[in-house]
Structures are given as structure tokens and as C-alpha cells.
Design an enzyme around this catalytic site. Structure first.
Site, short mmCIF file in Angstrom:
data_model
loop_
_atom_site.label_atom_id
_atom_site.label_comp_id
_atom_site.label_asym_id
_atom_site.label_seq_id
_atom_site.Cartn_x
_atom_site.Cartn_y
_atom_site.Cartn_z
N ALA A 74 0.97 -1.21 -0.07
CA ALA A 74 0.02 0.00 -0.03
C ALA A 74 0.91 1.33 -0.04
O ALA A 74 0.78 2.10 -0.81
CB ALA A 74 -0.89 -0.06 1.24
N HIS A 203 7.12 3.02 1.47
CA HIS A 203 7.47 4.39 1.08
C HIS A 203 9.06 4.01 0.58
O HIS A 203 9.63 4.78 -0.46
CB HIS A 203 7.66 5.24 1.99
CG HIS A 203 6.22 5.53 2.61
ND1 HIS A 203 6.06 5.94 3.86
CD2 HIS A 203 5.06 5.57 2.17
CE1 HIS A 203 4.79 6.06 3.86
NE2 HIS A 203 3.84 5.77 2.96
FE1 CFM Z 1 2.80 11.06 3.91
FE2 CFM Z 1 0.66 11.07 2.72
FE3 CFM Z 1 0.73 10.94 5.26
FE4 CFM Z 1 1.73 8.99 4.17
FE5 CFM Z 1 -0.61 7.63 3.99
FE6 CFM Z 1 -1.59 9.70 2.74
FE7 CFM Z 1 -1.40 9.78 5.30
MO1 CFM Z 1 -3.29 8.15 4.31
S1 CFM Z 1 2.47 9.92 2.34
S2 CFM Z 1 2.68 9.86 5.81
S3 CFM Z 1 1.29 6.61 3.80
S4 CFM Z 1 1.31 12.48 4.17
S5 CFM Z 1 -1.92 7.55 2.43
S6 CFM Z 1 -0.93 11.11 1.38
S7 CFM Z 1 -3.05 10.29 4.15
S8 CFM Z 1 -1.47 7.62 5.84
S9 CFM Z 1 -0.67 11.02 6.88
#
Ligand code: CFM
Length: 556
Positions: A74, A203
Site C-alpha cells: 500500500a 515508501h
Molecule cells: Fe505522508 Fe501521505 Fe501521510 Fe503517507 Fe498515508 Fe496519505 Fe497519510 Mo493516508 S504519504 S505519511 S502513507 S502525508 S496515504 S498522502 S493520508 S496515511 S498522513
């Protein structure tokens, strides 16, 4: 106790009982068996902004605990690379993995004439039982060929899911052979869901792959001296467009937003920029570091969430470029934008001041969105990330002290060196030393804890049980969280702002986005509808459970 609780507003919940952060922590922990308690105790901490306590972050979730986390696949396919809209993304695995990473609403793209947009497609090899037994490489090769014939994309990315790793399909060889055969860029990601403790590992894997296979492919001189990349911004609800419009208004060009509303070519050219600014530190700090080492592009942290934070970030970019005309223009734009935002903020503040917020989101939003709440006088009493690391809580200063465990060692660290031809410091030594004298900082993420009040409660990888205790005893007026717990929260009489894809709201970035957010929070925390919800712990009798009577059984 340091948190000053004002009377509740829209919520029907009775006023807080005055439990301190430590008492609430004990209340949360006491239900756990000893081993679980010991582990969770490291992840739930009363805050001290002056000397952030060491938090147990980025560790495995104990099986049985209801977590909000996602998987490595994911984080790689869904978060970091998925939004690149003109390449084809093929999930090698069972159809479910692909279906749940389908970008139906999350990421937005506005392709220019002639540009492709494949985001509406969901491509998968749809592995079946015989592929698991006899291997799925042939099926993957066929899927790549089929996608190429149908769409003729510039590039194809392939993502491995759990079963692929378990049976040992070599997706990288399949990609290499397909690349030679079809003559386009094709590359794979070993981002099996189980690879790490959360999406955070995904990531890192994604950063490595994008850096190896896309960044630096096209050298191109840039004309505008104020040319940047925005890293760690994924265009949820159109946020990247807001930021882009604002920067252009100031005279700053964005080559690539990694990876929101972005094309393959933009990523291929983004190493020509003069600066990288980082929004989401957690998901993309690897890329910022690697681009600095290889190409000499400096980076620093910004935050375009919140009106004051946006202004601060713009000023910092202007300071970096050290140009009077740019600085004046930035001040002019801030003044214009604030003239529109301020009346909305002041008005909303009269109804929201003193109310409490709690935020439990991913790896950066639980920090960033606190600025929007404080803009309207609301206080964040508790917050935590789902999967961030210690540096996102305590600041990058702790990086050398973070222990690398077996789970993190699993993820490749690329060896990056300065490019012999293309490494080029983007600012002169003279400007750099001037900036240093002014107190300017690079690589500067100080983390969430320093921005939160003493005795607020920090909770890493919060569980449903802990969330319930938090609501019961501290009664936040709004909780910012995700879809996995949204309705649980609302059934307890507290509105939940869904911050992963915003449901139908947004954008919330930059000045226009901030005004949207203030209005929405105003509607949520001051709505009388919450008065009609009785939280479970206040119910005299539990909800009726249907009983299987003999007649009912006979009727089946
Ligand atoms: Fe960075 Fe994000 Fe976030 Fe993220 Fe995520 Fe997200 Fe998130 Mo959901 S990359 S860490 S893995 S800002 S998808 S766009 S909203 S958990 S706080």
C-alpha cells in the site's frame, strides 16, 4: 494538570473528568496482558516539548490489536508511485490487492492535451491457485505485453504482493526482458505487503525505485532561477494544485510534485531543479537525501497546511533564493491571500476557540493539521502517527540514535554517490554562509512533539481500545483520522474528519484550502446532530442482541 478544558460545545458529552495524561495512559494500558502492556507503554507517552521523550515507533503491531496501519504494498504502489498518472501500474498478485489500491477517488490528475491518464484503470495479473503452485512469471510477462499493446505507455511499473514473494517469482527479470522486448522503461518493486511493519517500508522501496529508474533521465537547463520540486505531496483532494498555483503566483516554478498530479517526464527532469522542499518527511526523506548526494540539490522541510504555516514556508523559500524581487512578490501574495482568509478564520474562531482536537493519521498529517486547528483557536490534546519513525516525533536530531532492527534491515539502502558530471551545488558558498548566519536550517524536521503542549498525550499506532478510552475521558470535539475508525468515532458522538482522502472535501492546502478547512470544522464541531448520539458507555442497557429462538431457527 496542564490542559485547560473549557466547557464542551456542540458535543453532548459531559465535561471532562480532569484525568491527567499519565492517568489516561494508565487507564488505556490496564486492560492489556503484561507483554502487550510493556510494549504499548513505550508507544503512549505524555509529551514534553522541551525534551521529547523517546517513543517506541516503527515497531510491529501486536497481533490481535486493531490497528489503522496498512501494508508495504500500500505504501509503495498506493501512496508514492500510484499517483503518477501517465504510466501503467500492474499489480502482480490476487485481484483484491489491486482492487483496494485502485485510485478511484484518492488521487486526482488533470492531464494536459496529449498526456495520458491511466488512474481510472485497475490492472492486475489476477493470480490464481495454479499460478501460486506453478509460478506466475509467464502470466506477468503476458500482462505486461497486453498492457503495452492496449495503451502504449511511456513506462510500466510492476508491484509484487505477498504471494509473489512467498513463491519466489522473479519480477525483476520479467521486467528486464520485457523492457528489451518492448523498448520502453519497465521496472518492478519488491514491495510485498509483509516486507515491513507498515506502509512505511513501502515508501522506502518506492523512493529507491523512482530514484533508480526515473529521476535523472532527462537533462534540461532551467530558465527560471526559482525552480523547485515539492516532495511528499500527493494531491489528495487537489492539494498539490493549490500549492502549485500559489507558488506560480509568487514566480516560483515547480518541475515535479512527487508524486501528486505528476507525469513520468516531470519526474525524469526534476533533478534539474534548484531546490527540493519536503512536505511529508516520512514518505520521501529518502528521495530528498539521495537527490542531494547525487545532484547537489539542498532540501528543507515546509508545511503548506495552515495559513500561518503556508506563509512561513513561502518566506523560507524566498529567503533561500536570496532575491529582493522574489521576497517582495512573496510578501505581496501573502498579503493578498491573507486578506481573503483572515475574515473567514476570525469568524470561525469565535465559534471554535477552546475546543479540543485529536489527530491520528499516517506519518505526517497528524502533525501538519494541528496548525489548521490552532489557526482557529483549537487545541490538540492528543495525537499520534500510524507508522512514522522516531524522527517524525522527536526530530531528526535523534536519527543517529535510532536502532536499526531486523525489520528495517530488510529494506535496501541505496549507495548513492555524487554524479561526476551532474553534481552541482545549487547555491554559492557565499549565499550558504549568509543563510547560516541568518539562522537558516536545511534538513530541518523537528518533529511533532516540539510543537505540542506539555502533558498532551502522544499515541503511536493507536488501537481502537485506546481511542475509545481517549474519547470517553478527554472528549475531543473532533478527531482527525481515517476511514477504518471514522464510524466507530461517530457512533461515540464525536465528529471525525477523514484526512486520508478527505471523503468529498478538500482541498485543504495553502490559503484557499485553509479557509475550506476552517469552514468544515466549524460545521462539524458546532453541529447539533451530535447531541442525538449517546456513546456506548453512557447507555443504561447495551444495544439489544438478537437472540436465536427455537422458532427463529425453525423458520430458516
Ligand atoms: Fe505522508 Fe501521505 Fe501521510 Fe503517507 Fe498515508 Fe496519505 Fe497519510 Mo493516508 S504519504 S505519511 S502513507 S502525508 S496515504 S498522502 S493520508 S496515511 S498522513
Amino acid at each position: 494538570m496542564d490542559i485547560d478544558f473549557p466547557p464542551t460545545g456542540g458535543n453532548t458529552l459531559p465535561p471532562p473528568e480532569g484525568m491527567t495524561a499519565s492517568e489516561l495512559r494508565d487507564e488505556m494500558l490496564k486492560a492489556y496482558p503484561v507483554k502487550t502492556l510493556r510494549k504499548r507503554a513505550k508507544q503512549i507517552l505524555p509529551n514534553d516539548p522541551d525534551s521529547p521523550p523517546e517513543i517506541g515507533a516503527n515497531s510491529r503491531t501486536i497481533p490481535g490489536i486493531l490497528t489503522q496501519r496498512g501494508c508495504t504494498y500500500a505504501g509503495c504502489r498506493g501512496v508514492v508511485i500510484g499517483p503518477i498518472h501517465d504510466i501503467v501500474h500492474i499489480t502482480h498478485g490476487p485481484v483484491g490487492c489491486s482492487y483496494y489500491s485502485w485510485m478511484t477517488r484518492r488521487n486526482l490528475a488533470r492531464p494536459k492535451p496529449g498526456q495520458a491518464n491511466f488512474l481510472q484503470y485497475c490492472m492486475t495479473t489476477d493470480m490464481q491457485e495454479d499460478n501460486i503452485v506453478f509460478g506466475g512469471e509467464k502470466r506477468l510477462a503476458a500482462a505486461i505485453r497486453e498492457a503495452y499493446e492496449l495503451f502504449h505507455p511511456k513506462a510500466i511499473a510492476v508491484y509484487a504482493t505477498c504471494p509473489v514473494g512467498l513463491i519466489g517469482d522473479d519480477i525483476h527479470s520479467v521486467c528486464r526482458i520485457a523492457k528489451e522486448e518492448l523498448g520502453i522503461n519497465i521496472f518492478g518493486f519488491s514491495c510485498e505487503g509483509y516486507k515491513g511493519v507498515s506502509q512505511s517500508a513501502g515508501h522506502h522501496i518506492a523512493n529507491n525505485g523512482v530514484f533508480k529508474h526515473m529521476v535523472g533521465l532527462v537533462d534540461e537547463p532551467v530558465e527560471n532561477p526559482f525552480t523547485i520540486n515539492v516532495l511528499g505531496e500527493y494531491n489528495i483532494g487537489g492539494d498539490a494544485w493549490e500549492i502549485d498555483t500559489l507558488l506560480r503566483k509568487c514566480g516560483i516554478d515547480v518541475i515535479g510534485t512527487l508524486s501528486g498530479a505528476v507525469t513520468y517526464d516531470e519526474i525524469a527532469r526534476c533533478h534539474n531543479a534548484r531546490l527540493n522542499v519536503v512536505m511529508c518527511h516520512r514518505s520521501i526523506n529518502y528521495m530528498a537525501e539521495m537527490m542531494e548526494v547525487k545532484f547537489g540539490i539542498p532540501w528543507f522541510k515546509v508545511n503548506f497546511i495552515g495559513a500561518d504555516s503556508t506563509a512561513k514556508s513561502l518566506r523560507k523559500i524566498a529567503q533561500y533564493f536570496d532575491n529582493k524581487k522574489l521576497t517582495d512578490r512573496v510578501e505581496e501574495v501573502i498579503a493578498q491571500e491573507m486578506a481573503v482568509v483572515r475574515p473567514v478564520r476570525d469568524d470561525v474562531k469565535t465559534r471554535c476557540i477552546g475546543k479540543r482536537a485529536a489527530l491520528f493519521v499516517g506519518g505526517s498529517r497528524a502533525h501538519h493539521y494541528q496548525d489548521l486547528f490552532s489557526d482557529i483557536g483549537m487545541e490538540t490534546v492528543s495525537a499520534g502517527y500510524e507508522f512514522a519513525h522516531r524522527d517524525d516525533y522527536e526530530g531528526r536530531a535523534v536519527l543517529p540514535t535510532i536502532k536499526v532492527d531486523a525489520d528495517s534491515r530488510n529494506i535496501e539502502e541505496l549507495k548513492v554517490e555524487p554524479d561526476p558530471e551532474r553534481f552541482q551545488p545549487r547555491i554559492s558558498d557565499k549565499v550558504r554562509s549568509k543563510l547560516t548566519k541568518e539562522g537558516f536550517t536545511f534538513h530541518d524536521y523537528e518533529g511533532m512533539m516540539r510543537d505540542m503542549k506539555k502533558e498532551s498525550l502522544i499515541i503511536d499506532d493507536i488501537s481502537h481500545h485506546e481511542l475509545e478510552k481517549l474519547i470517553e475521558h478527554w472528549k475531543p470535539h473532533v478527531i482527525a483520522s481515517g476511514i477504518k475508525d471514522k464510524y466507530v468515532i461517530e457512533k461515540m458522538g464525536v465528529p471525525c474528519k477523514q484526512l486520508h482522502n478527505y471523503d468529498y472535501g478538500g482541498p485543504y492546502a495553502a490559503f484557499t484550502g485553509a479557509a475550506n478547512f476552517y469552514r468544515e470544522i466549524d460545521r462539524m464541531v458546532n453541529s447539533p446532530v451530535w447531541n442525538y448520539v449517546t456513546p456506548p458507555w453512557l447507555k443504561k442497557t447495551p444495544d439489544a442482541v438478537p437472540v436465536e429462538t427455537e422458532e427463529a431457527v425453525a423458520a430458516h
